[in-house]
Design a protein around this motif. Structure first.
Motif, short mmCIF file in Angstrom:
data_model
loop_
_atom_site.label_atom_id
_atom_site.label_comp_id
_atom_site.label_asym_id
_atom_site.label_seq_id
_atom_site.Cartn_x
_atom_site.Cartn_y
_atom_site.Cartn_z
N ARG A 22 0.84 -1.21 0.00
CA ARG A 22 0.00 0.00 0.00
C ARG A 22 0.87 1.25 0.00
O ARG A 22 0.63 2.19 -0.79
N GLN A 43 -12.00 -3.99 -0.73
CA GLN A 43 -12.13 -2.79 0.08
C GLN A 43 -10.78 -2.18 0.41
O GLN A 43 -10.62 -0.95 0.37
N THR A 44 -9.80 -3.00 0.77
CA THR A 44 -8.48 -2.44 1.09
C THR A 44 -7.84 -1.83 -0.15
O THR A 44 -7.14 -0.82 -0.06
N ASP A 47 -9.38 1.54 -0.67
CA ASP A 47 -8.83 2.50 0.29
C ASP A 47 -7.46 3.01 -0.20
O ASP A 47 -7.17 4.21 -0.10
N THR A 48 -6.63 2.10 -0.70
CA THR A 48 -5.34 2.52 -1.26
C THR A 48 -5.54 3.41 -2.47
O THR A 48 -4.86 4.44 -2.63
N LYS A 50 -7.97 5.41 -3.17
CA LYS A 50 -8.40 6.75 -2.77
C LYS A 50 -7.20 7.62 -2.38
O LYS A 50 -7.14 8.81 -2.72
N GLU A 51 -6.24 7.01 -1.66
CA GLU A 51 -5.04 7.77 -1.28
C GLU A 51 -4.21 8.13 -2.50
O GLU A 51 -3.64 9.23 -2.58
#
Length: 272
Positions: A22, A43-44, A47-48, A50-51
């Motif tokens: 990540r 999902q993880t 999340d990555t 989005k960053e």
């Protein structure tokens, strides 16, 4: 606004949903790379992603098990369709033995699962990504390796065996890749505090960990080409003086150093 040094390039990072994968993906995005994120948990990965997008980078998240050739093939197609040809492949996805135990006491299925993830996974990714790199005569492959590749360890036989085999695989393909101007490197981050490493009993009392931001900076430098002179060789990011390695790269190649080799017992050894 992207102002990084790698704008216009595309990276594919496996195991990108958490841990060092990540952080590597986010670090490459911060330098302007479009990032393909591959992992097993949607999902993880999101999340990555989005960053990464917060840095202005393009990206795509694709769920796939790296041990399954068909899933990897479709994932690579999705990344290439949405982002373009892959310039930089980071084989980060990995597993470790679930227990510290001698070979005759391990769970055989889990043992082979570790080997498949750590060796077959990178093979599957390279098998899908390298043809386009060869055609374009450009690309870099980074295999996240480990010091376990270089020394025997009876507690983690699957992990150590798979990492040693991965280093040998890189060595075996290095010459043929060099003919097409493609670089392959194996780099160990050292002991960094990820869920996998922190869960290993041997690190239970560890209070000082290697720096993940430093490893991310090293990976960014790999993408830039700083370590191209070490093609086909092993680097330990946590221990090496990287500037010295770069300066001595030609001598290291001439000495056939930083590779796995059988050491003869003396000049009379038939394998010397």
């Amino acid at each position: 606004m992207l102002t990084g040094s790698l704008v216009g390039k595309v990276a594919l990072v496996t195991g990108a949903g958490r841990g060092i994968g990540r952080e590597i993906a986010i670090g490459l995005a911060a330098e302007g790379m479009a990032v393909g994120l591959l992992g097993r948990t949607q999902q993880t990965l999101v999340d990555t992603l989005k960053e990464c997008v917060r840095h202005g980078a393009r990206g795509v998240a694709v769920t796939a098990d790296v041990t399954r050739p068909g899933a990897v093939r479709e994932a690579v197609r999705t990344v290439e369709r949405d982002l373009g040809p892959v310039d930089f492949l980071v084989n980060n996805a990995g597993q470790v033995d679930s227990t510290e135990a001698p070979l005759w006491e391990v769970d055989a299925n889990q043992w082979w699962q570790v080997v498949e993830t750590n060796l077959r996974g990178p093979f599957n990714l390279m098998r899908c990504v390298l043809p386009a790199m060869v055609e374009r005569r450009h690309g870099r492959v980074l295999n996240l390796n480990s010091g376990f590749a270089l020394r025997p360890d009876g507690r983690y036989t699957a992990y150590a065996t798979s990492k040693g085999a991965l280093l040998q695989l890189s060595d075996n393909i290095a010459d043929s890749l060099a003919a097409h101007h493609i670089v392959v490197l194996d780099i160990s981050p050292g002991a960094v505090a990820t869920d996998m490493t922190a869960g290993m009993p041997m690190f239970a009392e560890t209070t000082e960990w290697g720096s993940i931001p430093y490893m991310v900076a090293v990976v960014v430098d790999v993408a830039r080409g700083r370590f191209d002179g070490m093609h086909g060789r092993f680097i330990h990011a946590d221990r090496d003086n990287l500037g010295e390695l770069v300066a001595r790269a030609e001598a290291i190649r001439e000495a056939d150093a930083r590779t796995l080799r059988l050491r003869p017992y003396g000049p009379d050894d038939p394998l010397a």
